[in-house]
Enzyme design. Structure first.
Site, mmCIF file in Angstrom:
data_model
loop_
_atom_site.group_PDB
_atom_site.id
_atom_site.type_symbol
_atom_site.label_atom_id
_atom_site.label_comp_id
_atom_site.label_asym_id
_atom_site.label_seq_id
_atom_site.Cartn_x
_atom_site.Cartn_y
_atom_site.Cartn_z
ATOM 1 N N ASP A 17 0.784 -1.248 0.000
ATOM 2 C CA ASP A 17 0.000 0.000 0.000
ATOM 3 C C ASP A 17 0.811 1.291 0.000
ATOM 4 O OD1 ASP A 17 -1.973 -1.890 0.205
ATOM 5 O OD2 ASP A 17 -2.743 -1.241 2.138
ATOM 6 N N ASP A 58 -4.770 -0.799 -1.446
ATOM 7 C CA ASP A 58 -6.140 -0.674 -0.979
ATOM 8 C C ASP A 58 -6.951 -0.148 -2.159
ATOM 9 O OD1 ASP A 58 -6.380 -1.582 1.604
ATOM 10 O OD2 ASP A 58 -6.413 0.383 2.545
ATOM 11 N N HIS A 64 -17.398 1.873 1.466
ATOM 12 C CA HIS A 64 -16.677 0.894 2.284
ATOM 13 C C HIS A 64 -16.979 1.054 3.765
ATOM 14 C CE1 HIS A 64 -13.176 -1.391 3.884
ATOM 15 N NE2 HIS A 64 -13.502 -2.157 2.857
ATOM 16 N N SER A 66 -15.240 0.686 6.373
ATOM 17 C CA SER A 66 -14.220 1.285 7.244
ATOM 18 C C SER A 66 -14.248 2.804 7.223
ATOM 19 C CB SER A 66 -12.828 0.807 6.840
ATOM 20 O OG SER A 66 -12.394 1.442 5.652
ATOM 21 N N HIS A 104 -10.472 6.890 2.048
ATOM 22 C CA HIS A 104 -9.117 6.773 1.500
ATOM 23 C C HIS A 104 -9.062 5.685 0.444
ATOM 24 C CE1 HIS A 104 -9.249 3.673 4.659
ATOM 25 N NE2 HIS A 104 -8.324 3.036 3.954
ATOM 26 N N LYS A 129 -6.822 -4.980 -2.855
ATOM 27 C CA LYS A 129 -7.505 -5.532 -1.688
ATOM 28 C C LYS A 129 -8.502 -4.525 -1.129
ATOM 29 C CE LYS A 129 -3.798 -4.173 1.554
ATOM 30 N NZ LYS A 129 -4.569 -3.387 2.517
ATOM 31 N N GLU A 136 -13.562 -5.083 6.317
ATOM 32 C CA GLU A 136 -12.237 -4.465 6.332
ATOM 33 C C GLU A 136 -11.205 -5.533 5.996
ATOM 34 O OE1 GLU A 136 -10.118 -2.310 5.733
ATOM 35 O OE2 GLU A 136 -10.407 -0.918 7.404
ATOM 36 N N ALA A 170 0.568 0.545 6.353
ATOM 37 C CA ALA A 170 1.251 1.076 7.530
ATOM 38 C C ALA A 170 1.729 -0.104 8.374
ATOM 39 C CB ALA A 170 0.326 1.966 8.355
ATOM 40 N N CYS A 174 -1.715 -2.772 7.907
ATOM 41 C CA CYS A 174 -1.679 -3.668 6.747
ATOM 42 C C CYS A 174 -0.378 -4.469 6.644
ATOM 43 C CB CYS A 174 -1.935 -2.874 5.473
ATOM 44 S SG CYS A 174 -3.614 -2.174 5.424
#
Length: 240
Positions: A17, A58, A64, A66, A104, A129, A136, A170, A174
């Site tokens: 990511d 991502d 989504h 999240s 995001h 993903k 999530e 991060a 992830c």
């Protein structure tokens, strides 16, 4: 750990990511100093020793689960509030808590793009993903409820990967989840390495130290760029 034999050393690199929304100065979920790790990652991407070099992204739909914006106030504060996610097909099959985030990495937006300074052309594969709005998915392999499988597990098994190196963003989300799933799904306890010079966490200080301890407890080794396990990638310390 004993010297590594070159005959059974088939390492893979997972670059997690490295996207605009996770990087300063304009990312909606920017990780402090996120861009600064790019030279380390590019050096790794340049190495011919990896049998697979995978970048991940991502790739969220706008709705989504999240995203804090998709939940009603007052308990929808990004970074602060959480939501319980139940198995979308049958709630009795499991659930978990996840932190709410700003919008995001929305599909086909500039924030979802890999940062231009990343040598992504040297990767052999790209995995997207977090595409299912209902769950999530921090790990590049699978979400916690087993609803979405990215295909990464099969890809690495097909390549007969013996060791996995993980970098990117991060570190405490992830990267951590991807590394722990590499141990779990590929059976590579002690052979999955998070290179700390090649990652940054959302939450630094003590929370990051706890994340590292958690990874170590699950069979992941957190190492530095000068570690012997990295030197193996240059052919050093390998037995013929």
């Amino acid at each position: 750990m004993a010297a590594q034999s070159s005959y059974n050393f088939r390492p893979a690199l997972i670059v997690v990511d490295m996207q605009e929304d996770f990087c300063p100065p304009n990312g909606s979920l920017a990780v402090a100093e996120g861009r600064t790790i790019t030279p380390v990652i590019n050096e790794l991407l340049s190495l011919p020793s990896f049998v697979a070099k995978v970048t991940t992204q991502d790739w969220h739909p706008q709705n989504h689960v999240s995203f804090a914006s998709n939940h009603p106030p007052p308990n929808n504060r990004p970074f602060i509030d959480t939501v319980t996610i139940y198995h979308p097909d049958d709630p009795s099959l499991g659930h978990y808590e996840t932190r709410l985030w700003p919008d995001h990495c929305v599909q086909n937006t500039p924030g979802a793009e890999l940062i231009p300074e990343l040598d992504a052309s040297k990767a052999t594969h790209n995995i997207k993903k977090g595409t299912d709005p209902r769950v999530e998915m921090y790990s590049a392999f699978v979400d916690p409820l087993g609803v979405c499988d990215s295909g990464l597990n099969s890809l690495l098994q097909d390549e007969k990967v013996s060791h996995v190196y993980v970098v990117g963003l991060a570190g405490d989300y992830c990267v951590k989840s991807t590394a722990m799933d590499a141990v779990k799904l590929l059976g590579l306890e002690g052979k999955v390495f998070v290179i700390e010079d090649g990652t940054k966490p959302v939450d630094g200080g003590e929370p990051w130290e706890e994340s590292k301890k958690d990874m170590e407890s699950k069979g992941v080794k957190v190492i530095g760029i000068s570690a012997k396990e990295v030197r193996w990638l240059y052919g050093e310390g390998l037995e013929a």
